[in-house]
Design a protein around this motif. Structure first.
Motif, PDB file in Angstrom:
ATOM      1  N   GLN A   1      26.321  72.039  42.541  1.00 36.31           N
ATOM      2  CA  GLN A   1      26.625  71.407  43.829  1.00 36.31           C
ATOM      3  C   GLN A   1      27.986  70.741  43.746  1.00 36.31           C
ATOM      4  O   GLN A   1      28.306  70.091  42.756  1.00 36.31           O
ATOM      5  CB  GLN A   1      25.549  70.369  44.146  1.00 36.31           C
ATOM      6  CG  GLN A   1      25.724  69.717  45.495  1.00 36.31           C
ATOM      7  CD  GLN A   1      24.562  68.793  45.809  1.00 36.31           C
ATOM      8  OE1 GLN A   1      23.422  69.192  45.717  1.00 36.31           O
ATOM      9  NE2 GLN A   1      24.853  67.566  46.151  1.00 36.31           N
TER      10      GLN A   1
ATOM     11  N   GLU B   1      29.000  65.373  46.247  1.00 32.65           N
ATOM     12  CA  GLU B   1      27.919  64.902  47.126  1.00 32.65           C
ATOM     13  C   GLU B   1      27.897  65.681  48.442  1.00 32.65           C
ATOM     14  O   GLU B   1      27.231  65.272  49.384  1.00 32.65           O
ATOM     15  CB  GLU B   1      28.115  63.409  47.414  1.00 32.65           C
ATOM     16  CG  GLU B   1      28.283  62.566  46.170  1.00 32.65           C
ATOM     17  CD  GLU B   1      27.018  61.848  45.778  1.00 32.65           C
ATOM     18  OE1 GLU B   1      26.173  61.601  46.660  1.00 32.65           O
ATOM     19  OE2 GLU B   1      26.883  61.538  44.588  1.00 32.65           O
ATOM     20  N   THR B   2      28.625  66.803  48.491  1.00 38.25           N
ATOM     21  CA  THR B   2      28.753  67.549  49.745  1.00 38.25           C
ATOM     22  C   THR B   2      27.524  68.385  50.077  1.00 38.25           C
ATOM     23  O   THR B   2      27.334  68.777  51.214  1.00 38.25           O
ATOM     24  CB  THR B   2      29.959  68.509  49.688  1.00 38.25           C
ATOM     25  OG1 THR B   2      29.706  69.522  48.703  1.00 38.25           O
ATOM     26  CG2 THR B   2      31.251  67.776  49.361  1.00 38.25           C
TER      27      THR B   2
ATOM     28  N   ARG C   1      27.290  71.358  49.152  1.00 39.68           N
ATOM     29  CA  ARG C   1      27.749  72.746  49.083  1.00 39.68           C
ATOM     30  C   ARG C   1      27.502  73.307  47.697  1.00 39.68           C
ATOM     31  O   ARG C   1      27.727  72.651  46.695  1.00 39.68           O
ATOM     32  CB  ARG C   1      29.238  72.817  49.424  1.00 39.68           C
ATOM     33  CG  ARG C   1      29.516  72.454  50.869  1.00 39.68           C
ATOM     34  CD  ARG C   1      30.995  72.388  51.199  1.00 39.68           C
ATOM     35  NE  ARG C   1      31.693  73.588  50.763  1.00 39.68           N
ATOM     36  CZ  ARG C   1      32.999  73.661  50.617  1.00 39.68           C
ATOM     37  NH1 ARG C   1      33.760  72.610  50.866  1.00 39.68           N
ATOM     38  NH2 ARG C   1      33.562  74.779  50.218  1.00 39.68           N
TER      39      ARG C   1
ATOM     40  N   THR D   1      27.968  75.544  44.329  1.00 41.50           N
ATOM     41  CA  THR D   1      29.095  75.936  43.497  1.00 41.50           C
ATOM     42  C   THR D   1      28.566  76.447  42.162  1.00 41.50           C
ATOM     43  O   THR D   1      27.363  76.496  41.946  1.00 41.50           O
ATOM     44  CB  THR D   1      30.087  74.765  43.284  1.00 41.50           C
ATOM     45  OG1 THR D   1      31.287  75.275  42.705  1.00 41.50           O
ATOM     46  CG2 THR D   1      29.508  73.673  42.409  1.00 41.50           C
TER      47      THR D   1
END
Length: 62
Positions: free
Chosen positions: A12, A15-16, A18, A20
């Motif tokens: 991740q 803290e988005t 999204r 990864t």
């Protein structure tokens, strides 16, 4: 010759929320060149286990 390749454990982006991971081509190119040259490779990740693959790494143009 021996090489230790350490791949990320992060799945991740901060803290988005999204997703990864490691970019497949950045891993595959040096891995296969080294392997074909007879280098002994060891793969690792900081947390152990399977490192996450970046979801964009397999899509052309991203």
């Amino acid at each position: 010759m021996k090489i230790l390749m350490v791949l990320t454990s992060h799945d991740q982006l901060g803290e988005t929320g999204r997703k990864t991971g490691f970019w497949l081509e950045e891993f595959a190119a040096p891995y296969f060149v080294s392997r074909d040259a007879g280098v002994e490779l060891t793969l690792a990740s900081p947390k152990g286990g399977q490192p996450p693959i970046d979801p964009k790494s397999g899509e052309p143009g991203n």
